[in-house]
Design a protein around this motif. Structure first.
Motif, PDB file in Angstrom:
ATOM      1  N   CYS A  60      55.835  10.227  71.232  1.00 52.73           N
ATOM      2  CA  CYS A  60      56.107  11.449  70.475  1.00 52.73           C
ATOM      3  C   CYS A  60      55.051  12.499  70.814  1.00 52.73           C
ATOM      4  CB  CYS A  60      56.084  11.151  68.979  1.00 52.73           C
ATOM      5  SG  CYS A  60      56.474  12.574  67.946  1.00 52.73           S
ATOM      6  N   PRO A  61      55.483  13.679  71.272  1.00 51.67           N
ATOM      7  CA  PRO A  61      54.507  14.728  71.591  1.00 51.67           C
ATOM      8  C   PRO A  61      53.733  15.137  70.341  1.00 51.67           C
ATOM      9  CG  PRO A  61      56.698  15.293  72.433  1.00 51.67           C
ATOM     10  CD  PRO A  61      56.852  14.101  71.538  1.00 51.67           C
ATOM     11  N   SER A  62      52.489  15.508  70.528  1.00 50.43           N
ATOM     12  CA  SER A  62      51.673  15.911  69.377  1.00 50.43           C
ATOM     13  C   SER A  62      51.932  17.360  68.988  1.00 50.43           C
ATOM     14  CB  SER A  62      50.194  15.709  69.689  1.00 50.43           C
ATOM     15  OG  SER A  62      49.845  16.489  70.816  1.00 50.43           O
ATOM     16  N   LYS A  81      55.721  25.993  64.139  1.00 46.88           N
ATOM     17  CA  LYS A  81      55.053  24.775  64.608  1.00 46.88           C
ATOM     18  C   LYS A  81      55.334  23.666  63.603  1.00 46.88           C
ATOM     19  CE  LYS A  81      50.514  23.042  66.053  1.00 46.88           C
ATOM     20  NZ  LYS A  81      51.087  21.943  66.728  1.00 46.88           N
ATOM     21  N   ALA A  82      55.787  22.518  64.122  1.00 43.32           N
ATOM     22  CA  ALA A  82      56.096  21.365  63.276  1.00 43.32           C
ATOM     23  C   ALA A  82      54.841  20.536  63.050  1.00 43.32           C
ATOM     24  CB  ALA A  82      57.174  20.512  63.933  1.00 43.32           C
ATOM     25  N   ARG A  83      54.803  19.800  61.941  1.00 41.32           N
ATOM     26  CA  ARG A  83      53.733  18.840  61.695  1.00 41.32           C
ATOM     27  C   ARG A  83      54.216  17.485  62.191  1.00 41.32           C
ATOM     28  NH1 ARG A  83      51.282  19.209  55.874  1.00 41.32           N
ATOM     29  NH2 ARG A  83      49.921  17.734  56.901  1.00 41.32           N
ATOM     30  N   VAL A  84      53.396  16.835  63.000  1.00 44.28           N
ATOM     31  CA  VAL A  84      53.780  15.574  63.631  1.00 44.28           C
ATOM     32  C   VAL A  84      52.766  14.508  63.256  1.00 44.28           C
ATOM     33  CG1 VAL A  84      54.250  14.427  65.832  1.00 44.28           C
ATOM     34  CG2 VAL A  84      54.762  16.865  65.574  1.00 44.28           C
ATOM     35  N   ASN A  86      52.680   9.841  62.685  1.00 43.96           N
ATOM     36  CA  ASN A  86      53.265   8.531  62.390  1.00 43.96           C
ATOM     37  C   ASN A  86      54.776   8.484  62.649  1.00 43.96           C
ATOM     38  OD1 ASN A  86      50.751   7.537  61.546  1.00 43.96           O
ATOM     39  ND2 ASN A  86      51.078   8.364  59.490  1.00 43.96           N
ATOM     40  N   GLY A  87      55.210   9.116  63.722  1.00 45.64           N
ATOM     41  CA  GLY A  87      56.625   9.071  64.080  1.00 45.64           C
ATOM     42  C   GLY A  87      57.516   9.960  63.243  1.00 45.64           C
ATOM     43  N   VAL A  88      56.916  10.819  62.421  1.00 47.30           N
ATOM     44  CA  VAL A  88      57.683  11.740  61.580  1.00 47.30           C
ATOM     45  C   VAL A  88      57.362  13.169  62.000  1.00 47.30           C
ATOM     46  CG1 VAL A  88      58.063  12.571  59.224  1.00 47.30           C
ATOM     47  CG2 VAL A  88      57.726  10.136  59.651  1.00 47.30           C
ATOM     48  N   ILE A  89      58.411  13.956  62.144  1.00 36.23           N
ATOM     49  CA  ILE A  89      58.275  15.367  62.484  1.00 36.23           C
ATOM     50  C   ILE A  89      58.743  16.158  61.273  1.00 36.23           C
ATOM     51  CG2 ILE A  89      59.010  17.200  64.062  1.00 36.23           C
ATOM     52  CD1 ILE A  89      59.775  14.785  65.996  1.00 36.23           C
ATOM     53  N   ARG A  90      57.893  17.044  60.772  1.00 34.96           N
ATOM     54  CA  ARG A  90      58.205  17.809  59.557  1.00 34.96           C
ATOM     55  C   ARG A  90      58.174  19.294  59.876  1.00 34.96           C
ATOM     56  NH1 ARG A  90      55.178  19.017  54.302  1.00 34.96           N
ATOM     57  NH2 ARG A  90      56.791  18.713  52.728  1.00 34.96           N
TER      58      ARG A  90
END
Length: 158
Positions: A60-62, A81-84, A86-90
């Motif tokens: 998963c890209p940071s 910009k998303a928050r990334v 533990n495998g979750v994108i918010r």
């Protein structure tokens, strides 16, 4: 007879040592359950949050962004910009309901900062309704008083 043709092989570019082969990487994310917003009033501000689970075969890209790809962004930003972690994108987008009553839909797409699309586009549909009616009670009292009707008047009692 016929000439014998040798098979022709197109040489593949050599991948530098230590670098992943981007042709075999898979960037993907799946949208977790989300609800549309109903009964927003014209010009009402709100924040909508989408959450995704990373399902790609690549790491998963940071750094991931959400880009408004169709419809009004319903806010000042077309890229967030998303928050990334533990495998979750918010993705949290501050939005404002349009001033027009009716349905409005905005569509977004996750992407790496290098431009690689992630998953499928995702949408939000909102329903903008007229603001609730509020009576100006003091104005009603003043109007009735000016018409010669007083609040203790028997005509106002049920």
């Amino acid at each position: 007879g016929q000439p014998i043709l040798e098979p022709f092989v197109i040489p593949q570019p050599q991948q530098p040592q230590g670098q992943p082969d981007v042709r075999t990487q898979h960037f993907d994310a799946v949208l977790k359950e989300t609800a549309n917003r109903n009964s927003l009033t014209p010009g009402q501000s709100f924040t909508h949050i989408w959450e995704f689970s990373w399902t790609g075969s690549a790491e998963c890209p940071s750094s991931i962004v959400a880009i408004n790809c169709h419809g009004p962004p319903l806010g000042p930003d077309r890229q967030i910009k998303a928050r990334v972690g533990n495998g979750v994108i918010r993705v949290a987008v501050a939005m404002t309901a349009p001033n027009e009553v009716g349905e409005a839909t905005t569509t977004w797409q996750l992407s790496t900062t290098a431009g690689e699309k992630i998953g499928r586009p995702f949408t939000l549909t909102i329903n903008v309704v007229p603001p609730p009616f509020t009576a100006d009670l003091q104005g009603v009292r003043d109007t009735l008083f000016n018409l010669g009707v007083h609040m203790d008047d028997d005509r106002l009692k049920a």
